[in-house]
Design an enzyme around this catalytic site. Sequence first.
Site, short mmCIF file in Angstrom:
data_model
loop_
_atom_site.label_atom_id
_atom_site.label_comp_id
_atom_site.label_asym_id
_atom_site.label_seq_id
_atom_site.Cartn_x
_atom_site.Cartn_y
_atom_site.Cartn_z
N HIS A 86 12.21 -35.35 -22.21
CA HIS A 86 12.94 -34.57 -21.20
C HIS A 86 14.40 -34.99 -21.12
CE1 HIS A 86 9.19 -33.22 -18.68
NE2 HIS A 86 9.26 -32.65 -19.87
N TYR A 96 11.85 -28.85 -12.24
CA TYR A 96 10.47 -29.07 -11.81
C TYR A 96 10.07 -28.07 -10.72
CZ TYR A 96 10.10 -33.33 -14.54
OH TYR A 96 10.05 -34.22 -15.59
N GLU A 138 12.80 -40.49 -15.10
CA GLU A 138 13.92 -39.87 -15.81
C GLU A 138 15.25 -40.26 -15.18
OE1 GLU A 138 12.70 -35.74 -15.91
OE2 GLU A 138 10.90 -36.32 -17.04
N ARG A 202 16.16 -30.01 -31.48
CA ARG A 202 15.10 -30.75 -32.16
C ARG A 202 15.43 -32.23 -32.11
NH1 ARG A 202 13.76 -26.25 -31.85
NH2 ARG A 202 12.75 -24.89 -33.38
N SER A 205 14.81 -38.77 -35.80
CA SER A 205 14.91 -40.22 -35.72
C SER A 205 16.24 -40.69 -36.28
CB SER A 205 13.78 -40.87 -36.54
OG SER A 205 12.53 -40.58 -35.99
N VAL A 283 8.55 -37.70 -44.36
CA VAL A 283 9.75 -37.94 -43.57
C VAL A 283 9.51 -38.98 -42.48
CG1 VAL A 283 9.40 -36.18 -41.77
CG2 VAL A 283 11.73 -36.68 -42.59
#
Length: 414
Positions: A86, A96, A138, A202, A205, A283
């Site tokens: 998030h 929310y 968060e 997206r 890493s 990957v």
Amino acid sequence: MSITYAQTKLVKDTVPALREHGERISSIFYKTMLAEHPELEDYFNSVNQKNGRQPRALTAVILNFAANINHLSELIPKLERMCNKHCSLGIKPEHYEIVGKYLLQAFAEVLGPVMTPQVMDAWTKAYWMLAKMLIGREAQLYKDFDSWTFWRKFKVDRVVPESDNIYSFYLVPQDGKRLPKYLPGQYVSVQIQVPGAHLQSRQYSLSDAWTGDHYRISVKRDEGSKYANSVSKSYFNPGVMSNILIGQMTVGTVINVSHPAGEFFLDSNNTSNVPLVLISAGVGVTPMVAIANSVLETQPGRQISWIHGSRRVVPFEEHIAKLRSRNRNFRTSVFKTAITGSDTLGVTYNFGCRMDLSMVDQEDLFLQHGGTEYYICGPEQFMLDQTEYLRSKGVSQTRMKYEVFSTGDLAFKK
């Protein structure tokens, strides 16, 4: 807004019926919410919307929370993963409110007369109990992000092929300011405008040890699944973001990037010297490069065993070979399923088959050491298979960490 024991029972009593109609709930919820709040399309993965993974994942989290409302400790890792995701997307507390409204409406439509005012009140309290837990965590993560809480402009500085279908992008902040440190294994979100669609984001890493002037991500081209007919081979469901990045994001392109996040990481602040076993396929190699580079830079005496599975080409092959030649504490085992004439046994690969940990020298798995940490990343079934083998050898779940690239959780056997 506390929830009573009686309300907890009302919520739990409806969970079986809601699970039974999970697909319908997901369909009603997303269809209604996005029709009335199209701006939220910028936050959702369009591919996972179409294949149903994202709606199913959200419904599963809510129902798992409700079913375990009196003993939540086992859900903490899943909630931590959700909170990091998030924050990498810029989700805010006000979102929310919207989600709760349409989710409870979907529950009511599915339950029909069972959703009495008392049940609705109980579910409202249960939802906000979960929402406040997530919002609170968060808020802590955003505080750690300091001033970089949402999107920041980065320029593509270099694009380097790492294999026949994986490319590394070196990203430099447009404002020229020093970049914050991250823990090896974490990711950033990348956001671009997709033609004919909303903004899409997206997670990728970070594939190198931290440096203050740039980040590196490594992206795999996703052609989709092959479909063969009598005339030709076709593909369906190709990757959206990955193919645009590789095909169109040239040097100088400016993209939005989020602050590093993610619960899959090696704690580089912990000076533990227990052995590390990195297990990857495809990957899934990307966070392992960051972990290996970071450890060999700061703890060259730490034992690392890297076990990787590829079809033809091992990404970062030359770099990994250099790491192995420079440090006797770094060892590798490579599985390849498509051996070519340029391959040499013991040099470019060790096993000519799919990964099977039982074939690896058991010393390279450090099974004799009760503290060895295992990091696993690759396709879902691959991770499940490796976990099952390690479990059979007595490795506890607490010593295994996973990076799940897709939406949802791994379905481990009990």
